[in-house]
Structures are given as structure tokens and as C-alpha cells.
Write an enzyme that holds these catalytic residues in place. Structure first.
Site, mmCIF file in Angstrom:
data_model
loop_
_atom_site.group_PDB
_atom_site.id
_atom_site.type_symbol
_atom_site.label_atom_id
_atom_site.label_comp_id
_atom_site.label_asym_id
_atom_site.label_seq_id
_atom_site.Cartn_x
_atom_site.Cartn_y
_atom_site.Cartn_z
ATOM 1 N N LYS A 43 0.840 -1.203 0.000
ATOM 2 C CA LYS A 43 0.000 0.000 0.000
ATOM 3 C C LYS A 43 0.875 1.254 0.000
ATOM 4 O O LYS A 43 2.075 1.164 0.317
ATOM 5 C CB LYS A 43 -0.880 -0.026 1.249
ATOM 6 N N ARG B 259 -9.763 -0.883 15.847
ATOM 7 C CA ARG B 259 -9.991 -0.138 14.609
ATOM 8 C C ARG B 259 -11.098 -0.889 13.872
ATOM 9 O O ARG B 259 -12.074 -1.268 14.503
ATOM 10 C CB ARG B 259 -8.661 -0.067 13.827
ATOM 11 N N HIS C 158 -5.362 -8.162 13.171
ATOM 12 C CA HIS C 158 -4.160 -7.314 13.044
ATOM 13 C C HIS C 158 -3.624 -6.983 14.435
ATOM 14 O O HIS C 158 -4.393 -6.809 15.366
ATOM 15 C CB HIS C 158 -4.554 -6.036 12.289
ATOM 16 N N ARG D 249 1.538 -11.179 6.435
ATOM 17 C CA ARG D 249 1.405 -9.935 5.666
ATOM 18 C C ARG D 249 2.509 -8.936 6.024
ATOM 19 O O ARG D 249 2.247 -7.910 6.623
ATOM 20 C CB ARG D 249 0.041 -9.282 5.958
ATOM 21 N N TYR E 102 15.632 30.876 3.605
ATOM 22 C CA TYR E 102 14.505 31.650 4.138
ATOM 23 C C TYR E 102 14.637 31.894 5.633
ATOM 24 O O TYR E 102 14.936 30.978 6.400
ATOM 25 C CB TYR E 102 13.181 30.907 3.907
ATOM 26 N N CYS F 75 13.731 24.389 1.803
ATOM 27 C CA CYS F 75 12.726 25.047 0.964
ATOM 28 C C CYS F 75 11.889 23.979 0.262
ATOM 29 O O CYS F 75 12.091 22.789 0.461
ATOM 30 C CB CYS F 75 13.408 25.919 -0.086
ATOM 31 N N ASP G 245 11.929 23.145 -2.886
ATOM 32 C CA ASP G 245 12.630 22.391 -3.935
ATOM 33 C C ASP G 245 14.135 22.283 -3.729
ATOM 34 O O ASP G 245 14.808 21.605 -4.501
ATOM 35 C CB ASP G 245 12.395 23.079 -5.297
#
Ligand SMILES: *Cc1c(COP(=O)(O)O)cnc(C)c1O
Length: 373
Positions: A37, A135, A164, A218, A264, A311, A313
Site C-alpha cells: 500500500k 480499529r 491485526h 502480511r 529563508y 525550501c 525544492d
């Protein structure tokens, strides 16, 4: 133009194979149904799944139908178990593709049954029991009535019973063993008429909860070579090999004088003459801004401090110790190995007060994932 940006994730198929073998051994040869997932925890689900299929894996766990569809449409020929229950609005795709949803509510059962009848195709479902996760899941005490109810939903076939572990990664196994007992009772009660599979173990349980493997396991995090936690008792957890490395390259080198404010807000001001490298990775790539001034990256086989605010990027590294031995274009390792140095996902996790799972999963979609032998 190169079609790939400089910041990339590399996936070691060799290490993936190594972890797969280790987990198969620990699971006593039972089938592994890897959790892939969230783009295989950020590793790239297509790369991971296609490689595992070539190694004999035939079943995967994904969170969403959309994830299974994307993989199926890209040629991954496998069984997909949809781990997170939804509201039944994906029933059409589930029936059409033969996906196997985890079910825990009547809303789902109703929608799936209606669609199975409409398409004239059985849908195989995995019943989730809440043995202590708190859950999703049916209450184990209701097992009999749940089975009776399912019999009233034509077109649904029970493919599995599952549960689980919420605390299998803790040093003390007591709670997990209690929970295991609850699931085992449930499984035994239904043993006479059962022609479906039972499954419960995540990575931590494969290492530390004996008897947790049932018909299949799993694993997620351990397959990617990361420890489920620092409290795993089984020493073989140290044999895991990290699958992901995250690398970039220096785009600019600059000598700056003492007292220069960087990036920054000038959250870092040099205290001496410094050689500063710019690298094209930032929070747009999943490198959390909260890590600013708090992590290191590998350059020239050495740990160098990241300095100044990260930042969107780009960010900066102080490479002063490498003066004369570093050039624009040189490799920078954000996570992974270089020479004899290594930075694991756990380092960022510690700074952020989170777990390694989140660090790799949050590497964003704009970072290409590349398989390497
Ligand atoms: C994600 C997931 C797993 C895998 O857990 P790891 O801790 O990564 O091994 C197993 N089972 C379910 C239901 C999951 O959602």
C-alpha cells in the site's frame, strides 16, 4: 534533456530478495502476502510488485481498490487483498477484477453482494475481526452471527479470516499473545467448516510473536529492510537490509563569509568562512521542513550538516570540511550508504518524533523510483 530530475530514489532488488528470503524462513515457508500500500511504503509499488511476482509472490495487500487497479492495469498479475474497508462504492471494480476486499461492515457486505449478483461473479471477502486493534473489524464474540449474516448475502464467498496486531513491535509480547489467543479461539471454533485462509501477522509478529503465522503472513516494513521498531527481540531483525536509497547531486557550490544568513528566514548564520552546497531536494519531495538544520547528508563519503531552512525544492549543506575535494555534480545521499557511511530512515524519524514507515512513505510522487540490481 534528461527525463529524470537529479533527486531520485533507488530500489535495491538484491536487498529486497534478501529480506524476502529471511522472512520466508521466519514464516516457516508459509506464503507471504506483502503489504504494498501507499506505493509500497514509498518504494514504488510497480517496481516492488513486479519483482516479487518474479520471485513467486502471488498475493499482495493494498489499502485501496484504486491502488490495486493501477497495478493490475500495469500488468501485475496477482491477487489483491484490499486492506482498508470503504463504503462499498468500489464494488463494481472489485467484482470485475476479482479483488478480495477486507470486510467489516454491513454497508460493504450489502454493496458487494448486490454487485456480485449483478455481474454474476462471486466476490471473495476476508472477514476482519477486531481482536484488540480497536480499529475496523467485527467483534470476535459475534463471529457466529456474522457468518450467519454472510450466508444471507448471495454472491459473497469467505476467502479469509484475519486480524491485526497493534502492539507486536513492543518489547513485551504479553498483549500480542493474549490477542493471538483470541484469534486462535475464533479460528478453532470455525475449523470444521472452514475452507478459507487465516492470516494475522505483520512484520513485527513474524519476528517476535510465535504462532502468529497461521496460513499466510502480511509483512510490510521488514520486506523493505526496515525494523518495525527498536524493541524487536529476535536478533535476526539485524539481518534486514534497507531497500531504498534517496540521492541527489550538488547543483551549486559557494564560498560564503562568516556571518552570512542562509535560506529563508536566515535560520542559520555562518560562524566562519563556509563552503555551502545547494541540492535540489526539499519538502516538495517529502523532505520535511521541520528537519531544517537538524539532519546530515553524505557527501564525499562524509556526514555533512544540512543548514538553513529546507525550501520546497532546494536546501543547503555545509561542505566546508570537503573544501578542495568536492565539485558541482557530486552525489549527495539523503538516505542510504556512501563509502563506509550510512544514514537510515530512522535518523529523520527520530528528529521528527515519528517512525521510519512515515519517512519513506512521505517521499513524494515527483521523485522517480529506479530499480537497481
Ligand atoms: C500495512 C499492514 C500490514 C503490514 O504491516 P508492517 O508493520 O509494515 O509489516 C499488515 N496487515 C495490515 C492489515 C496492514 O494494513
Amino acid at each position: 534533456m534528461s527525463r529524470l530530475p537529479l533527486t531520485r530514489v533507488y530500489i535495491s532488488l538484491k536487498n529486497l530478495d534478501h529480506n524476502l528470503s529471511l522472512l520466508r524462513e521466519l514464516a516457516g515457508g508459509r506464503p507471504l502476502w506483502p503489504a504494498i500500500k501507499a506505493d509500497a511504503y514509498g518504494h514504488g509499488a510497480r517496481i516492488v510488485a513486479s519483482h516479487l511476482v518474479s520471485r513467486g509472490v502471488d498475493t499482495f495487500g493494498v489499502a485501496q481498490v484504486q491502488e490495486a487497479l493501477e497495478l493490475a492495469e500495469n500488468g501485475i498479475d496477482a491477487r489483491f487483498i484490499i486492506l482498508s474497508p470503504d463504503l462499498g462504492d468500489t464494488a463494481q471494480e472489485i467484482a470485475a477484477h476479482g479483488f478480495e476486499p477486507v470486510v467489516a461492515t454491513d454497508i460493504q457486505l450489502r454493496a458487494l453482494s448486490r454487485e456480485a449478483l449483478r455481474q454474476g461473479r462471486d466476490i471473495r471477502v476476508h472477514l476482519k475481526f477486531d481482536t484488540g486493534m480497536g480499529r475496523v473489524g467485527f467483534c470476535p464474540r459475534e463471529a457466529d452471527t456474522v457468518l450467519a449474516r454472510i450466508a444471507g448475502y448471495p454472491g459473497l464467498k469467505i476467502a479469509g479470516f484475519m486480524s491485526h496486531f497493534p502492539r507486536a513491535d513492543e518489547g513485551d509480547p504479553e498483549y500480542s499473545l493474549e490477542q493471538l489467543g483470541r484469534f486462535r479461539d475464533l479460528v478453532e471454533k470455525t475449523a470444521d467448516f472452514r475452507d478459507f485462509e487465516t492470516h494475522m501477522a505483520n512484520s513485527a509478529a513474524i519476528f517476535d510473536v510465535s504462532g502468529a503465522c497461521f496460513d499466510a503472513c502480511r509483512p510490510g516494513i521488514a520486506l523493505y529492510g526496515l525494523k518495525p521498531s527498536s524493541e524487536i527481540r529476535n536478533p535476526r531483525v539485524d539481518e534486514l537490509k534497507p531497500v531504498l536509497s534517496w540521492k541527489t547531486a550538488i547543483t551549486q557550490l559557494k564560498e560564503v563569509s562568516p556571518g552570512t544568513g542562509l535560506s529563508y528566514g536566515h535560520s542559520y548564520i555562518t560562524s566562519r568562512q563556509s563552503l555551502i552546497a545547494t541540492v535540489p531536494v526539499g519538502y516538495g519531495d517529502g523532505l520535511a521542513r521541520a528537519l531544517s538544520n537538524r539532519i546530515e547528508m553524505l557527501v564525499g563519503g562524509r556526514r555533512c550538516r544540512q543548514v538553513g531552512t529546507i525550501c520546497m525544492d532546494q536546501c543547503l549543506i555545509d561542505v566546508s570540511p570537503l573544501r578542495g575535494r568536492v565539485e558541482e555534480g557530486d552525489e549527495v545521499v539523503i538516505i542510504g550508504a556512501q563509502a563506509d557511511q550510512f544514514i537510515g530512515a530512522g535518523e529523520q524519524a527520530e528528529v521528527l518524533g515519528t517512525i521510519n514507515y512515515e519517512i519513506v512513505t512521505r517521499i513524494s510522487g515527483r521523485v522517480p523510483r529506479l530499480a537497481e540490481k
